[in-house]
Motif scaffolding. Structure first.
Motif, PDB file in Angstrom:
ATOM      1  N   ALA A  53       0.846  -1.185   0.000  1.00 36.43           N
ATOM      2  CA  ALA A  53       0.000   0.000   0.000  1.00 36.43           C
ATOM      3  C   ALA A  53       0.885   1.241   0.000  1.00 36.43           C
ATOM      4  N   VAL A  54       0.462   2.252  -0.782  1.00 31.75           N
ATOM      5  CA  VAL A  54       1.203   3.500  -0.884  1.00 31.75           C
ATOM      6  C   VAL A  54       0.534   4.522   0.027  1.00 31.75           C
ATOM      7  N   VAL A  58      -6.145   6.188  -1.776  1.00 29.96           N
ATOM      8  CA  VAL A  58      -7.073   5.183  -2.296  1.00 29.96           C
ATOM      9  C   VAL A  58      -7.494   5.569  -3.708  1.00 29.96           C
ATOM     10  N   ASP A  59      -7.955   4.573  -4.472  1.00 25.40           N
ATOM     11  CA  ASP A  59      -8.452   4.855  -5.814  1.00 25.40           C
ATOM     12  C   ASP A  59      -9.912   5.275  -5.736  1.00 25.40           C
ATOM     13  N   ARG A  60     -10.537   5.466  -6.876  1.00 21.96           N
ATOM     14  CA  ARG A  60     -11.923   5.958  -6.880  1.00 21.96           C
ATOM     15  C   ARG A  60     -12.925   4.943  -6.354  1.00 21.96           C
ATOM     16  N   ARG A  61     -12.511   3.694  -6.213  1.00 18.67           N
ATOM     17  CA  ARG A  61     -13.382   2.655  -5.640  1.00 18.67           C
ATOM     18  C   ARG A  61     -13.124   2.457  -4.144  1.00 18.67           C
ATOM     19  N   THR A  66      -1.481   0.684  -4.709  1.00 19.11           N
ATOM     20  CA  THR A  66      -0.393  -0.231  -4.392  1.00 19.11           C
ATOM     21  C   THR A  66       0.737  -0.110  -5.403  1.00 19.11           C
ATOM     22  N   ILE A  67       1.896  -0.601  -4.976  1.00 19.79           N
ATOM     23  CA  ILE A  67       3.049  -0.713  -5.837  1.00 19.79           C
ATOM     24  C   ILE A  67       3.535  -2.153  -5.744  1.00 19.79           C
ATOM     25  N   LYS A  68       3.937  -2.714  -6.883  1.00 25.11           N
ATOM     26  CA  LYS A  68       4.383  -4.111  -6.931  1.00 25.11           C
ATOM     27  C   LYS A  68       5.914  -4.128  -6.943  1.00 25.11           C
ATOM     28  N   LEU A  69       6.497  -4.849  -5.979  1.00 26.46           N
ATOM     29  CA  LEU A  69       7.950  -4.974  -5.873  1.00 26.46           C
ATOM     30  C   LEU A  69       8.345  -6.441  -5.934  1.00 26.46           C
ATOM     31  N   SER A  70       9.498  -6.709  -6.531  1.00 18.01           N
ATOM     32  CA  SER A  70      10.000  -8.076  -6.646  1.00 18.01           C
ATOM     33  C   SER A  70      11.119  -8.316  -5.643  1.00 18.01           C
ATOM     34  N   GLY A  71      11.183  -9.526  -5.138  1.00 20.93           N
ATOM     35  CA  GLY A  71      12.219  -9.903  -4.191  1.00 20.93           C
ATOM     36  C   GLY A  71      11.798 -11.152  -3.425  1.00 20.93           C
ATOM     37  N   GLU A  72      12.610 -11.510  -2.441  1.00 18.05           N
ATOM     38  CA  GLU A  72      12.338 -12.699  -1.638  1.00 18.05           C
ATOM     39  C   GLU A  72      11.181 -12.438  -0.679  1.00 18.05           C
ATOM     40  N   VAL A  73      10.174 -13.328  -0.701  1.00 20.84           N
ATOM     41  CA  VAL A  73       8.970 -13.200   0.122  1.00 20.84           C
ATOM     42  C   VAL A  73       8.897 -14.380   1.076  1.00 20.84           C
TER      43      VAL A  73
END
Length: 82
Positions: A53-54, A58-61, A66-73
């Motif tokens: 979450a940024v 919030v968006d219009r709904r 959100t922002i999508k990040l790659s890495g070890e989860v």
């Protein structure tokens, strides 16, 4: 129930097909790139990404931006001792 493995993909959005309320009630924590994150909206272990979450935007709904990040989860069940 505590011995069952966590899902590969999980979302906190009730409209998502990857939302599992009973799993979320257990208290799931997510370690991303070795750091505990508290703003994870969705994760996928096999693909190695999280949606964060940024801020409070919030968006219009009314859903969080959100922002999508790659890495070890690394998802884990949080302990009940607070």
């Amino acid at each position: 129930m505590n011995d069952s493995p966590l899902p590969d993909r999980l979302s906190v959005d009730p409209d998502s097909p990857h939302h599992h309320a009973e799993v979320l009630e257990r208290g799931i924590g997510v370690r991303f790139r070795g750091e505990d994150r508290t703003n994870v909206e969705e994760y996928c272990v096999s693909e190695g990404w999280v949606r964060l979450a940024v801020g409070n935007r919030v968006d219009r709904r009314g859903k969080p931006l959100t922002i999508k990040l790659s890495g070890e989860v690394e998802p884990y069940v949080r302990g009940n001792a607070d």
